[in-house]
Design an enzyme around this catalytic site. Structure first.
Site, mmCIF file in Angstrom:
data_model
loop_
_atom_site.group_PDB
_atom_site.id
_atom_site.type_symbol
_atom_site.label_atom_id
_atom_site.label_comp_id
_atom_site.label_asym_id
_atom_site.label_seq_id
_atom_site.Cartn_x
_atom_site.Cartn_y
_atom_site.Cartn_z
ATOM 1 N N VAL A 163 -0.791 10.268 3.364
ATOM 2 C CA VAL A 163 -1.372 11.813 2.829
ATOM 3 C C VAL A 163 -0.315 12.883 3.143
ATOM 4 O O VAL A 163 -0.199 13.572 2.416
ATOM 5 C CB VAL A 163 -2.778 12.047 3.652
ATOM 6 C CG1 VAL A 163 -3.056 13.383 3.540
ATOM 7 C CG2 VAL A 163 -3.848 11.104 3.263
ATOM 8 N N ARG A 198 3.470 8.634 -4.560
ATOM 9 C CA ARG A 198 2.904 7.960 -3.612
ATOM 10 C C ARG A 198 3.178 7.906 -2.268
ATOM 11 O O ARG A 198 4.230 8.816 -2.125
ATOM 12 C CB ARG A 198 3.335 6.507 -4.225
ATOM 13 C CG ARG A 198 2.434 5.920 -5.403
ATOM 14 C CD ARG A 198 2.295 4.452 -5.460
ATOM 15 N NE ARG A 198 1.638 3.820 -4.349
ATOM 16 C CZ ARG A 198 2.063 2.742 -3.914
ATOM 17 N NH1 ARG A 198 2.851 2.246 -4.528
ATOM 18 N NH2 ARG A 198 1.266 2.395 -2.681
ATOM 19 N N ARG A 213 -7.212 10.234 -11.872
ATOM 20 C CA ARG A 213 -6.876 11.617 -11.719
ATOM 21 C C ARG A 213 -6.166 12.255 -12.788
ATOM 22 O O ARG A 213 -6.278 13.436 -13.200
ATOM 23 C CB ARG A 213 -6.485 11.897 -10.341
ATOM 24 C CG ARG A 213 -7.109 11.672 -8.992
ATOM 25 C CD ARG A 213 -6.706 11.450 -7.621
ATOM 26 N NE ARG A 213 -7.409 11.359 -6.766
ATOM 27 C CZ ARG A 213 -7.037 10.803 -5.450
ATOM 28 N NH1 ARG A 213 -5.735 10.523 -5.257
ATOM 29 N NH2 ARG A 213 -8.072 10.551 -4.699
ATOM 30 N N THR A 231 2.960 12.475 3.473
ATOM 31 C CA THR A 231 3.908 12.186 2.441
ATOM 32 C C THR A 231 3.741 13.001 1.272
ATOM 33 O O THR A 231 4.642 14.003 0.388
ATOM 34 C CB THR A 231 4.439 11.050 2.378
ATOM 35 O OG1 THR A 231 4.787 10.350 3.482
ATOM 36 C CG2 THR A 231 5.665 10.970 1.295
ATOM 37 N N SER A 235 -0.861 3.287 8.469
ATOM 38 C CA SER A 235 -0.779 4.793 7.888
ATOM 39 C C SER A 235 -1.877 5.512 8.813
ATOM 40 O O SER A 235 -2.545 4.944 9.698
ATOM 41 C CB SER A 235 -1.123 4.952 6.618
ATOM 42 O OG SER A 235 -2.891 4.777 6.456
ATOM 43 N N ARG A 238 -4.139 -1.405 8.552
ATOM 44 C CA ARG A 238 -3.067 -0.975 7.781
ATOM 45 C C ARG A 238 -2.242 0.294 9.081
ATOM 46 O O ARG A 238 -2.955 0.801 9.786
ATOM 47 C CB ARG A 238 -3.093 -0.155 6.792
ATOM 48 C CG ARG A 238 -3.301 -1.323 5.594
ATOM 49 C CD ARG A 238 -3.590 -0.559 4.193
ATOM 50 N NE ARG A 238 -2.847 0.238 3.766
ATOM 51 C CZ ARG A 238 -2.736 1.504 3.116
ATOM 52 N NH1 ARG A 238 -4.053 1.899 2.809
ATOM 53 N NH2 ARG A 238 -1.961 2.141 2.662
ATOM 54 N N THR A 264 -0.109 13.394 -8.733
ATOM 55 C CA THR A 264 -1.222 12.376 -8.136
ATOM 56 C C THR A 264 -0.561 10.993 -8.483
ATOM 57 O O THR A 264 0.135 10.608 -9.114
ATOM 58 C CB THR A 264 -2.266 12.602 -9.083
ATOM 59 O OG1 THR A 264 -3.271 11.817 -8.867
ATOM 60 C CG2 THR A 264 -1.943 12.564 -10.398
ATOM 61 N N ASP A 281 -10.134 1.030 -2.275
ATOM 62 C CA ASP A 281 -8.990 0.147 -2.422
ATOM 63 C C ASP A 281 -9.474 -1.492 -2.257
ATOM 64 O O ASP A 281 -8.500 -2.391 -2.709
ATOM 65 C CB ASP A 281 -8.145 0.073 -1.100
ATOM 66 C CG ASP A 281 -7.483 1.372 -0.847
ATOM 67 O OD1 ASP A 281 -7.461 2.014 -1.869
ATOM 68 O OD2 ASP A 281 -7.082 1.883 0.301
#
Length: 314
Positions: free
Chosen positions: A155, A152, A135, A157, A14, A12, A130, A87
């Site tokens: 990290v 969402r 969580r 962001t 990110s 991905r 979160t 994931d």
């Protein structure tokens, strides 16, 4: 071993996904310095990346960050893919396998406060961000007065959401460590009263089941202790039929050939939490995962699971 010297890995886009992919590639090169000449990255967009404005449970969740990479594996455009293990659905598509699970990083969640205040010391009604139902449930079980806001994004962001008035956010400790952001952590959330997602902190390197050459290369970076720990956690999750839609936590630890597994299932609002634990020979990791799931379901977890499913369908 002779054969291919150049390989393509799916990842991905990110920063964290790229770090993880480059870490695995570096480990492979280190293990096979005279065998691997090049590993090319192929960046692949997933439905989870394209729907960052929606909560995961609203569009299924399972496979949201992995299905497109798996499709590229099946059609042969990449040789292997690197995922965050948490994931990855517990049931893999036909023809694909986990070729390696490297040594696990920190499994804990981490609380990042806007001003350094710890979770239990926050003022009543403080707003916490979160992206996880697990969580959220554990947070409300511990502090029912807090307001939880769904966030969402990558990290960085999510960390920036603190600037919008949130008192803090909860993230995976491993991701912060991997991105060099350990200094922002206010406290780790761990121990018997706070469990991570199954497989959290671990990486999964996936390849085709019939690619014997790739499997042989990946074997060099596989860690069996980590594999048994996350295997027990995923067996527990699979037996509960859990995923992003149900607040489920699990943590297994192996020491001296023994595996200790703790797990929980919770209602969405955290008012009901069923916990349990089992221990046994580490080699029996799958059986232990199923045993704990049966125990928790019998102790009231089945009713919670049904209620959560019905609540999300409304």
């Amino acid at each position: 071993m002779s054969g291919r010297t150049e390989f393509t890995v799916g990842t991905r886009a990110s920063a964290l996904a790229l770090w993880q992919t480059r870490y695995v590639a570096a480990q492979l090169r280190k293990a096979w310095p005279e065998r691997i000449s090049e590993i090319t990255e192929r960046v692949i967009s997933t439905v989870g990346d394209r729907k960052l404005g929606q909560a995961l449970h609203t569009f299924g969740g399972k496979g949201a960050f992995t299905e497109e990479l798996e499709a590229e594996l099946r059609n042969g455009s990449i040789d292997f893919a690197v995922h965050s293990l948490k994931d990855l659905p517990t049931l893999l598509p036909a023809g694909l396998v986990l070729g390696a699970i490297p040594v696990r990083a920190a499994a804990a969640d981490a609380f990042v406060s806007a001003d350094g205040t710890k979770l239990d010391d926050l003022p009543q009604g403080a707003r916490i961000g979160t992206s996880s139902l697990r969580r959220t449930a554990q947070l409300l079980a511990r502090r029912p007065d807090l307001q939880v806001e769904s966030i969402r994004g990558n990290v960085q962001t999510r960390l920036k959401k603190i600037e919008t008035g949130l008192a803090g956010v909860i993230l995976a400790r491993a991701g912060l460590d991997r991105l060099g952001l350990a200094d922002v952590v206010t406290e780790d959330l761990a121990g018997a009263d706070w469990l991570p997602a199954a497989g959290q902190g671990a990486l999964a390197v996936q390849c085709r089941a019939d690619d014997t050459e790739m499997l042989a290369l990946l074997a060099a970076i596989h860690d069996e202790t980590t594999a048994r720990e996350v295997g027990a956690e995923r067996a527990f999750l699979n037996a509960l039929e859990g995923g992003c839609q149900v607040p489920v936590g699990a943590r297994a630890e192996v020491a001296a050939g023994r595996l200790h597994l703790r797990g929980l299932i919770a209602s969405l609002d955290g008012t009901e939490v069923v916990r349990g634990e089992v221990a046994g020979a580490a080699a029996d990791w799958e059986q232990l995962g199923r045993e704990l799931a049966a125990q928790i379901l019998a102790d009231g977890g089945r009713e919670i699971w049904t209620a959560v499913q019905e609540g999300l369908e409304v």
